[in-house]
Design a protein around this motif. Structure first.
Motif, PDB file in Angstrom:
ATOM      1  N   LYS A  37       0.738  -1.081   0.106  1.00 47.23           N
ATOM      2  CA  LYS A  37       0.167   0.018  -0.179  1.00 47.23           C
ATOM      3  C   LYS A  37       0.879   1.161  -0.204  1.00 47.23           C
ATOM      4  O   LYS A  37       0.478   2.318  -0.834  1.00 47.23           O
ATOM      5  N   ILE A  38       2.003   1.352   0.922  1.00 46.61           N
ATOM      6  CA  ILE A  38       2.917   2.201   0.696  1.00 46.61           C
ATOM      7  C   ILE A  38       3.311   2.536  -0.442  1.00 46.61           C
ATOM      8  O   ILE A  38       3.571   3.711  -1.054  1.00 46.61           O
ATOM      9  N   MET A  39       3.849   1.606  -1.188  1.00 46.67           N
ATOM     10  CA  MET A  39       4.588   1.568  -2.311  1.00 46.67           C
ATOM     11  C   MET A  39       3.647   2.237  -3.577  1.00 46.67           C
ATOM     12  O   MET A  39       3.990   3.060  -4.156  1.00 46.67           O
ATOM     13  N   ALA A  40       2.185   1.739  -3.392  1.00 44.15           N
ATOM     14  CA  ALA A  40       1.317   2.242  -4.305  1.00 44.15           C
ATOM     15  C   ALA A  40       0.984   3.591  -4.076  1.00 44.15           C
ATOM     16  O   ALA A  40       0.833   4.461  -5.289  1.00 44.15           O
ATOM     17  N   ILE A  41       1.056   4.074  -2.908  1.00 49.45           N
ATOM     18  CA  ILE A  41       0.680   5.687  -2.700  1.00 49.45           C
ATOM     19  C   ILE A  41       1.833   6.273  -3.213  1.00 49.45           C
ATOM     20  O   ILE A  41       1.631   7.483  -4.063  1.00 49.45           O
ATOM     21  N   LYS A  52       2.379  11.008   6.278  1.00 46.85           N
ATOM     22  CA  LYS A  52       1.073  11.158   5.539  1.00 46.85           C
ATOM     23  C   LYS A  52       1.018   9.869   4.656  1.00 46.85           C
ATOM     24  O   LYS A  52      -0.146   9.351   4.388  1.00 46.85           O
ATOM     25  N   VAL A  53       1.971   9.301   4.226  1.00 43.02           N
ATOM     26  CA  VAL A  53       1.963   8.141   3.343  1.00 43.02           C
ATOM     27  C   VAL A  53       1.385   6.978   4.235  1.00 43.02           C
ATOM     28  O   VAL A  53       0.686   6.144   3.610  1.00 43.02           O
ATOM     29  N   VAL A  54       2.176   6.894   5.385  1.00 42.65           N
ATOM     30  CA  VAL A  54       1.521   5.792   6.228  1.00 42.65           C
ATOM     31  C   VAL A  54       0.410   5.956   6.738  1.00 42.65           C
ATOM     32  O   VAL A  54      -0.365   4.755   6.762  1.00 42.65           O
ATOM     33  N   ILE A  55      -0.094   7.228   7.063  1.00 44.01           N
ATOM     34  CA  ILE A  55      -1.484   7.361   7.413  1.00 44.01           C
ATOM     35  C   ILE A  55      -2.339   7.110   6.117  1.00 44.01           C
ATOM     36  O   ILE A  55      -3.648   6.451   6.557  1.00 44.01           O
ATOM     37  N   MET A  56      -2.040   7.233   4.948  1.00 42.05           N
ATOM     38  CA  MET A  56      -3.063   7.176   3.780  1.00 42.05           C
ATOM     39  C   MET A  56      -3.120   5.558   3.690  1.00 42.05           C
ATOM     40  O   MET A  56      -3.966   4.895   3.360  1.00 42.05           O
ATOM     41  N   ALA A  57      -1.986   4.843   3.863  1.00 38.56           N
ATOM     42  CA  ALA A  57      -1.979   3.347   3.739  1.00 38.56           C
ATOM     43  C   ALA A  57      -2.739   2.621   4.798  1.00 38.56           C
ATOM     44  O   ALA A  57      -3.541   1.948   4.571  1.00 38.56           O
ATOM     45  N   ALA A  58      -2.492   3.409   6.174  1.00 40.13           N
ATOM     46  CA  ALA A  58      -3.449   2.724   7.053  1.00 40.13           C
ATOM     47  C   ALA A  58      -4.862   2.802   6.807  1.00 40.13           C
ATOM     48  O   ALA A  58      -5.789   2.020   7.091  1.00 40.13           O
ATOM     49  N   LEU A  59      -5.305   4.166   6.511  1.00 36.44           N
ATOM     50  CA  LEU A  59      -6.555   4.275   6.139  1.00 36.44           C
ATOM     51  C   LEU A  59      -7.221   3.546   5.018  1.00 36.44           C
ATOM     52  O   LEU A  59      -8.550   3.019   5.009  1.00 36.44           O
TER      53      LEU A  59
END
Length: 96
Positions: A37-41, A52-59
Motif C-alpha cells: 500500500k505504501i509503495m502504491a501511494i 502522511k504516506v503511512v496514514i494514507m496506507a493505514a486508512l
C-alpha cells in the motif's frame, strides 16, 4: 503461548515485533500488505511526507477491512434469512 521476536522492514525501517508463533505468518503478510500500500501511494507520483504516506496506507487498509466485514455481514444475514425461511416452510409443512 510462546512469543517470538521477529524483525520486519516497513518503509525501509527495521522493527522488532513480538508475536505468538502461530500468528507469525499473518503478521508477515500484514507487513507485506502495508508495504505494498505504501509503495502504491508513493508510486502515484504525489510527493507526500512519510507520515502522511503511512496514514494514507493505514486508512486504505482499514477501509478495505471494513468493506470486507460489511460484505460478510450482509452475506451472513442473507444466509441466515434463507435458513429461517426454510425452517418456517418446514414447520408449516409439518403443521398441515
Amino acid at each position: 503461548m510462546n512469543i517470538e521476536q521477529i524483525n520486519v522492514s516497513i518503509l525501509n525501517r527495521r522493527f522488532t515485533i513480538g508475536t505468538p508463533e502461530a500468528e507469525r505468518g499473518t503478521l508477515l503478510q500484514a507487513v507485506e500488505l502495508l508495504n505494498q500500500k505504501i509503495m502504491a501511494i508513493q508510486g502515484a507520483g504525489r510527493n507526500m511526507e512519510t507520515d502522511k504516506v503511512v496514514i494514507m496506507a493505514a486508512l486504505n487498509l482499514t477501509h478495505d477491512l471494513l468493506k470486507q466485514i460489511n460484505e460478510n455481514k450482509a452475506l451472513a444475514e442473507t444466509q441466515i434469512g434463507g435458513k429461517i425461511d426454510a425452517l418456517i416452510e418446514l414447520c408449516n409443512g409439518a403443521l398441515k
